[in-house]
Design a protein around this motif. Structure first.
Motif, PDB file in Angstrom:
ATOM      1  N   LEU A  61       4.436   0.896 -14.361  1.00  0.00           N
ATOM      2  CA  LEU A  61       4.289   2.345 -14.255  1.00  0.00           C
ATOM      3  C   LEU A  61       2.843   2.740 -13.950  1.00  0.00           C
ATOM      4  O   LEU A  61       2.474   3.918 -14.074  1.00  0.00           O
ATOM      5  CB  LEU A  61       4.748   3.028 -15.542  1.00  0.00           C
ATOM      6  CG  LEU A  61       6.267   3.039 -15.789  1.00  0.00           C
ATOM      7  CD1 LEU A  61       6.580   3.581 -17.177  1.00  0.00           C
ATOM      8  CD2 LEU A  61       6.980   3.869 -14.731  1.00  0.00           C
ATOM      9  N   GLU A  62       2.048   1.773 -13.516  1.00  0.00           N
ATOM     10  CA  GLU A  62       0.656   2.057 -13.172  1.00  0.00           C
ATOM     11  C   GLU A  62       0.563   2.739 -11.813  1.00  0.00           C
ATOM     12  O   GLU A  62       1.301   2.387 -10.882  1.00  0.00           O
ATOM     13  CB  GLU A  62      -0.168   0.770 -13.156  1.00  0.00           C
ATOM     14  CG  GLU A  62      -0.344   0.139 -14.520  1.00  0.00           C
ATOM     15  CD  GLU A  62      -1.094   1.049 -15.479  1.00  0.00           C
ATOM     16  OE1 GLU A  62      -2.134   1.623 -15.064  1.00  0.00           O
ATOM     17  OE2 GLU A  62      -0.633   1.197 -16.630  1.00  0.00           O
ATOM     18  N   PRO A  63      -0.331   3.715 -11.668  1.00  0.00           N
ATOM     19  CA  PRO A  63      -0.475   4.387 -10.369  1.00  0.00           C
ATOM     20  C   PRO A  63      -1.069   3.462  -9.310  1.00  0.00           C
ATOM     21  O   PRO A  63      -1.756   2.482  -9.627  1.00  0.00           O
ATOM     22  CB  PRO A  63      -1.416   5.550 -10.676  1.00  0.00           C
ATOM     23  CG  PRO A  63      -2.138   5.160 -11.922  1.00  0.00           C
ATOM     24  CD  PRO A  63      -1.195   4.296 -12.701  1.00  0.00           C
ATOM     25  N   HIS A  64      -0.783   3.775  -8.065  1.00  0.00           N
ATOM     26  CA  HIS A  64      -1.287   3.000  -6.933  1.00  0.00           C
ATOM     27  C   HIS A  64      -2.747   3.383  -6.705  1.00  0.00           C
ATOM     28  O   HIS A  64      -3.071   4.549  -6.484  1.00  0.00           O
ATOM     29  CB  HIS A  64      -0.451   3.322  -5.690  1.00  0.00           C
ATOM     30  CG  HIS A  64      -0.461   2.256  -4.653  1.00  0.00           C
ATOM     31  ND1 HIS A  64      -1.621   1.782  -4.058  1.00  0.00           N
ATOM     32  CD2 HIS A  64       0.561   1.554  -4.083  1.00  0.00           C
ATOM     33  CE1 HIS A  64      -1.307   0.847  -3.169  1.00  0.00           C
ATOM     34  NE2 HIS A  64       0.005   0.685  -3.177  1.00  0.00           N
ATOM     35  N   GLU A  65      -3.654   2.398  -6.748  1.00  0.00           N
ATOM     36  CA  GLU A  65      -5.079   2.692  -6.583  1.00  0.00           C
ATOM     37  C   GLU A  65      -5.452   2.924  -5.124  1.00  0.00           C
ATOM     38  O   GLU A  65      -6.281   3.781  -4.821  1.00  0.00           O
ATOM     39  CB  GLU A  65      -5.917   1.557  -7.174  1.00  0.00           C
ATOM     40  CG  GLU A  65      -5.795   1.429  -8.688  1.00  0.00           C
ATOM     41  CD  GLU A  65      -6.724   0.381  -9.258  1.00  0.00           C
ATOM     42  OE1 GLU A  65      -7.469  -0.268  -8.458  1.00  0.00           O
ATOM     43  OE2 GLU A  65      -6.731   0.192 -10.491  1.00  0.00           O
ATOM     44  N   ARG A  66      -4.857   2.165  -4.212  1.00  0.00           N
ATOM     45  CA  ARG A  66      -5.235   2.256  -2.794  1.00  0.00           C
ATOM     46  C   ARG A  66      -4.531   3.401  -2.080  1.00  0.00           C
ATOM     47  O   ARG A  66      -5.080   3.972  -1.134  1.00  0.00           O
ATOM     48  CB  ARG A  66      -4.906   0.919  -2.096  1.00  0.00           C
ATOM     49  CG  ARG A  66      -5.306   0.857  -0.629  1.00  0.00           C
ATOM     50  CD  ARG A  66      -5.088  -0.534  -0.066  1.00  0.00           C
ATOM     51  NE  ARG A  66      -3.718  -0.991  -0.227  1.00  0.00           N
ATOM     52  CZ  ARG A  66      -2.720  -0.691   0.611  1.00  0.00           C
ATOM     53  NH1 ARG A  66      -2.950   0.059   1.681  1.00  0.00           N
ATOM     54  NH2 ARG A  66      -1.512  -1.156   0.388  1.00  0.00           N
ATOM     55  N   LEU A  67      -3.317   3.752  -2.538  1.00  0.00           N
ATOM     56  CA  LEU A  67      -2.533   4.808  -1.892  1.00  0.00           C
ATOM     57  C   LEU A  67      -2.098   5.835  -2.942  1.00  0.00           C
ATOM     58  O   LEU A  67      -0.922   5.983  -3.242  1.00  0.00           O
ATOM     59  CB  LEU A  67      -1.303   4.213  -1.201  1.00  0.00           C
ATOM     60  CG  LEU A  67      -1.559   3.319   0.010  1.00  0.00           C
ATOM     61  CD1 LEU A  67      -0.287   2.563   0.394  1.00  0.00           C
ATOM     62  CD2 LEU A  67      -2.054   4.153   1.189  1.00  0.00           C
ATOM     63  N   PRO A  68      -3.049   6.567  -3.524  1.00  0.00           N
ATOM     64  CA  PRO A  68      -2.686   7.526  -4.566  1.00  0.00           C
ATOM     65  C   PRO A  68      -1.986   8.749  -3.982  1.00  0.00           C
ATOM     66  O   PRO A  68      -2.255   9.174  -2.854  1.00  0.00           O
ATOM     67  CB  PRO A  68      -4.032   7.904  -5.171  1.00  0.00           C
ATOM     68  CG  PRO A  68      -4.998   7.747  -4.035  1.00  0.00           C
ATOM     69  CD  PRO A  68      -4.502   6.558  -3.252  1.00  0.00           C
TER      70      PRO A  68
END
Length: 316
Positions: A282-289
């Motif tokens: 459930l971690e957010p996407h760092e490269r494609l927020p």
């Protein structure tokens, strides 16, 4: 956004939701979807752009007649938002009513990019789906965490291709479910496809998995529909209705026929022992927020003066 237009759209969406609750599936024609999505923030320019988003898809990892990308999103009801999740491999098993040569195989799809996730039409589709399924009671799937307030939506952008050498199958697996709670399928367009191609059939859960669409028991057939117009959309309670599809056939058999779709698989996070447990972050996407606001269904909000959700590519 005009509050009156938004509120009228919300009332209409609640009517669609009521039909979904009653019938456990609902088909919405594309012209109606265009109007509703515009009320939810979709821009005319983005509606045109999304028709072309499938033109640069890479080859599918396991199916020779398909091109594909996917991406994961979280519907966070507590925070009233949806956000992009980090990349994870994908797996779907026979235990989830999906019987195919790659059942249980860990598949790695290329990721959808900002050209799709920052498109206001796509974001409006996410808002629309959240309004339809939020709070709807369904049969529970084994090993899903129904106490978790989050929902995981895996979005597939797919192109099915038929050529003189290869028949394109939107559902090579025959009768199946998608291993989720709510499946939504939205049509983007087609080229050189016959009028009787890619019919979706809905089946009672007693229908045998992997049965070809034309070999099923008519007594267990619950309905059928066909995506033929831009944004034609079907939503199904996935653990209460199985489905199958007929192939893609070409009008001019000398040329390829294509069918472009967005598929939204939405389910609760998994519990230990589920095949997808290692791939359910459930971690957010760092490269494609990406994050957007989500309004609540009508029974959870006051429509008058509520305003539209924050649709439009807000990155965080």
């Amino acid at each position: 956004m005009n509050d009156a237009i938004f509120n009228d759209a919300m009332s209409e969406i609640m009517e669609i939701r009521a039909q979904y609750i009653s019938e456990r599936s609902v088909f919405i024609d594309g012209a109606r979807m265009v109007r509703l999505l515009k009320a939810l923030g979709a821009k005319d320019t983005d509606l045109e752009k999304i028709k072309l988003v499938s033109n640069d898809l890479p080859k599918d990892p396991t199916l020779p007649f398909r091109e594909s990308k996917n991406g994961r999103f979280c519907f966070d009801s507590d925070a009233s938002r949806a956000y992009r999740l980090e990349f994870q491999p994908f797996a779907l098993s026979a235990e989830e009513d999906f019987v195919r040569h790659d059942s249980g195989k860990t598949r790695v799809f290329e990721e959808i990019g900002d050209d799709l996730q920052l498109n206001s039409a796509l974001q409006a589709l996410l808002v629309f789906k959240s309004l339809i399924f939020r709070g709807v009671r369904t049969a529970h799937r084994p090993k899903l965490d129904y106490d978790n307030p989050a929902w995981i939506c895996t979005l597939f952008n797919l192109r099915t291709i038929s050529t003189p050498e290869l028949q394109g199958e939107p559902a090579l697996e025959g009768v199946h479910s998608d291993g989720v709670d709510h499946t939504m399928t939205t049509f983007l367009g087609s080229e050189n496809m016959t009028a009787d191609s890619a019919v979706t059939f809905l089946h009672d859960m007693r229908e045998k998995n992997a049965t070809r669409w034309n070999e099923t028991d008519p007594e267990l057939l619950l309905g059928q529909c066909r995506h033929r117009h831009f944004l034609d959309t079907l939503i199904v309670v996935d653990h209460e209705r199985k489905h199958s599809l007929s192939p893609v056939s070409a009008v001019d058999e000398r040329r390829p026929a294509t069918r472009d779709m967005l598929i939204f698989f939405t389910r609760k996070p998994v519990l230990p022992g589920h095949i997808s447990h290692p791939y359910d972050s459930l971690e957010p996407h760092e490269r494609l927020p990406m994050a957007i606001g989500l309004p609540a269904p009508a029974e959870e909000r006051v429509l008058v003066g509520a305003g539209a959700p924050a649709v439009g590519g807000m990155a965080q």
